[in-house]
Design an enzyme around this catalytic site. Structure first.
Site, PDB file in Angstrom:
ATOM      1  N   HIS A   1      74.277  11.546  55.058  1.00 38.12           N
ATOM      2  CA  HIS A   1      75.119  10.347  55.145  1.00 38.12           C
ATOM      3  C   HIS A   1      74.171   9.207  55.489  1.00 38.12           C
ATOM      4  CE1 HIS A   1      78.812  12.749  55.133  1.00 38.12           C
ATOM      5  NE2 HIS A   1      78.215  13.559  55.987  1.00 38.12           N
TER       6      HIS A   1
ATOM      7  N   HIS B   1      76.921  28.829  57.308  1.00 39.71           N
ATOM      8  CA  HIS B   1      76.517  28.224  58.595  1.00 39.71           C
ATOM      9  C   HIS B   1      77.262  28.800  59.806  1.00 39.71           C
ATOM     10  CE1 HIS B   1      79.905  25.903  57.227  1.00 39.71           C
ATOM     11  NE2 HIS B   1      79.229  24.960  56.633  1.00 39.71           N
TER      12      HIS B   1
ATOM     13  N   HIS C   1      83.454  28.175  54.350  1.00 34.03           N
ATOM     14  CA  HIS C   1      83.293  27.374  55.572  1.00 34.03           C
ATOM     15  C   HIS C   1      84.429  27.781  56.500  1.00 34.03           C
ATOM     16  CE1 HIS C   1      82.527  23.288  57.588  1.00 34.03           C
ATOM     17  NE2 HIS C   1      83.505  23.847  58.265  1.00 34.03           N
TER      18      HIS C   1
ATOM     19  N   HIS D   1      74.336  19.679  49.763  1.00 31.85           N
ATOM     20  CA  HIS D   1      75.312  18.693  49.277  1.00 31.85           C
ATOM     21  C   HIS D   1      74.491  17.534  48.706  1.00 31.85           C
ATOM     22  CE1 HIS D   1      78.663  20.510  51.712  1.00 31.85           C
ATOM     23  NE2 HIS D   1      77.655  20.846  52.495  1.00 31.85           N
ATOM     24  N   PHE D   2      74.465  17.395  47.384  1.00 29.55           N
ATOM     25  CA  PHE D   2      73.668  16.333  46.776  1.00 29.55           C
ATOM     26  C   PHE D   2      74.538  15.171  46.301  1.00 29.55           C
ATOM     27  CE2 PHE D   2      69.590  19.007  45.736  1.00 29.55           C
ATOM     28  CZ  PHE D   2      69.232  18.950  47.067  1.00 29.55           C
ATOM     29  N   ARG D   3      75.850  15.232  46.548  1.00 21.19           N
ATOM     30  CA  ARG D   3      76.738  14.045  46.522  1.00 21.19           C
ATOM     31  C   ARG D   3      77.028  13.437  45.167  1.00 21.19           C
ATOM     32  NH1 ARG D   3      78.394  15.486  51.359  1.00 21.19           N
ATOM     33  NH2 ARG D   3      77.188  14.749  53.113  1.00 21.19           N
TER      34      ARG D   3
ATOM     35  N   ASN E   1      82.048  19.351  47.275  1.00 22.01           N
ATOM     36  CA  ASN E   1      82.788  18.228  47.878  1.00 22.01           C
ATOM     37  C   ASN E   1      82.189  16.884  47.491  1.00 22.01           C
ATOM     38  OD1 ASN E   1      80.553  18.885  49.456  1.00 22.01           O
ATOM     39  ND2 ASN E   1      81.477  18.212  51.362  1.00 22.01           N
TER      40      ASN E   1
ATOM     41  N   ASP F   1      72.156  23.546  54.366  1.00 21.24           N
ATOM     42  CA  ASP F   1      73.345  22.699  54.500  1.00 21.24           C
ATOM     43  C   ASP F   1      72.954  21.221  54.517  1.00 21.24           C
ATOM     44  OD1 ASP F   1      75.939  21.871  54.658  1.00 21.24           O
ATOM     45  OD2 ASP F   1      76.207  22.363  56.768  1.00 21.24           O
TER      46      ASP F   1
END
Ligand code: DOR
Length: 444
Positions: free
Chosen positions: A303, A228, A173, A56-58, A88, A299
């Site tokens: 944050h 995962h 997921h 997840h590189f946002r 996401n 994964d």
């Protein structure tokens, strides 16, 4: 490249590797050959470039946590030559233009090669067959339970539509949303300990979703990839459904375990699905030993420390991992938990096979010259201050490991050597093979 121990599909061989026009041109004894640049790999192992199939590189929208520049820098520093990024973000990746925007950003900012998942929703369920064919798309991702962001497919009718529309392997997921809602009261109120996270999102929450997914996968004939995996019953189920389902495990679920991780790391150990106890961790290792697990993905889900410091359950779920995947797993190789050949299958051959990548994931003539050079004897300490992630931390801070990536090569270009980034971002979209009728991916 001179004299490395090369981990090829037919075993480990000491060989030189000749690179021409971004590809592997020769593997063998190239004693007489001249090259513009020579890399001395005599004391190193040469792996095919490691592919991290879940990060997840946002970007866009959550760049205060990470972006494609910082995330891919972590990849390069950690010996990862390509990543598949999750949808996401903000907005979530649901349309062809969302995807094209990410691909363009990747071209401008990524040190390594990349692809992006499209997030399944009720709104795009009927168009996923076309969307998954867009350039730079690694396929469809389904969230069966709420996690970070708003993507969610909790209606069985929508899930069936998503699986019916399209042919490539779908990544899922698996946590059951209805059970999460039912049990939410377990983590409501004051002073709830983080360890309650694994009780709320318990083993059955994961197992119910995985069982349901496997049923719909059978009905629709669609292949699924369970992300995962964290529980012993799911590992057993997936062993019985190898023809239709593949399995990912993460380094953190293989390395951290409850309750110790919650006592030591608090909400920094909080993720979905949760880190569980030793018995489940042992089942994940067994899945690796028995060939049930297909890939290891990090994964990577950063944050900020400020966000993580909120009291549980306001603290968000997820931890960074792209830069520590290779060091942690090499340490497990040195500890005798798995062989280097098995590791290469999980992080190179496996992703290549599952996603039908015609030109990556193998040390073989004609393949992209993506290489991860590792020093299996190097003793190092993982520290937060060396992490490229914008979030600035790792749950493995202070951990001593043996085995370290020392050079990362993407299509013949060195992007990292001895813990330093080299050159400017030059990443390109990963290409995927043509999709056959049964959902099988066929290489070109
Ligand atoms: O812990 C998690 N964090 N699990 C997910 O599924 C999403 C991820 C994130 O994006 O933060």
């Amino acid at each position: 490249m001179r004299g490395g121990q090369c981990v090829t599909p037919s075993g480990v061989v000491r060989a030189d590797i000749g690179i021409r026009a971004q590809r592997i041109a020769d593997i063998g004894d190239l004693a007489g050959a001249q090259a513009a640049e020579e890399i001395d790999a005599r004391h190193l192992h040469v792996l095919p470039g490691v592919i991290d199939s879940q990060v997840h590189f946002r970007e866009p929208g959550l760049e205060h946590k990470e972006d494609l520049h910082t995330g891919s820098a972590g990849a390069a520093l950690g010996g990862v030559t390509a990543f598949f990024e999750m949808p996401n973000t903000k907005p979530s990746t649901e349309t062809a233009s969302d995807l094209a925007d990410k691909v363009q950003r990747g071209r401008e900012k990524s040190y390594v090669d990349f692809a992006f998942f499209i997030g399944a929703s009720a709104a795009n369920a009927d168009r996923l067959g076309e969307l998954e064919q867009e350039p730079g798309c690694s396929g469809v991702k389904i969230f069966m339970g709420s996690s970070t962001g708003s993507l969610l497919v909790d209606d069985p009718e929508v899930l069936a539509r998503v699986l019916k529309n399209g042919r490539r392997r779908v990544s899922v997921h698996c946590e059951d949303e209805a059970r999460l809602r039912e049990r939410r009261s377990l983590v409501e109120g004051e002073n709830v300990p983080v360890s309650a996270h694994a009780e709320w999102r318990d083993v059955d929450t994961a197992v119910i979703a995985t069982k349901h997914l496997l049923r719909v996968a059978r009905q629709t004939g669609r292949r699924v990839h369970v992300l995962h995996v964290t529980t012993a019953p799911e590992a057993e189920l997936l062993a019985d459904h190898k023809d239709i389902a593949t399995m990912e495990v993460t380094p953190q679920h293989l390395t951290l375990s409850a309750p110790e991780c919650y006592e030591r790391l608090g909400s920094y150990a909080q993720m979905n699905p949760p880190i569980r106890g030793a018995e489940h961790q042992a089942a994940l290792w067994r899945a690796i030993d028995r060939g049930v697990a297909d890939v290891i993905g990090s994964d990577h889900a950063p944050h900020t420390q400020k966000e993580k410091a909120r009291s549980y359950p306001q603290s968000p779920s997820g931890m960074p991992g792209v830069q520590t995947l290779v060091p942690l797993m090499l340490d497990h190789v040195n500890a005798g938990r798995l062989s280097l050949i098995r590791l290469v299958d999980l992080v190179c051959h496996g992703p290549g096979r599952l996603w039908g990548i015609p030109n990556k994931g193998r040390l073989a003539v004609g393949y992209d010259a993506d290489l991860t050079l590792v020093d299996l004897a190097a003793e190092r300490t993982i520290t937060s201050d060396k992490m490229a992630t914008r979030s600035g931390w790792t749950p493995f801070d202070g951990r001593k490991v043996t085995g370290w990536p020392v050079r990362t090569v993407v299509r013949g270009n060195t992007v990292m050597v001895d813990d330093s980034l080299i050159g400017e971002p030059g990443g390109a979209p990963v290409r995927f093979g043509e999709v056959g009728l049964s959902g099988e991916t066929r290489s070109e």
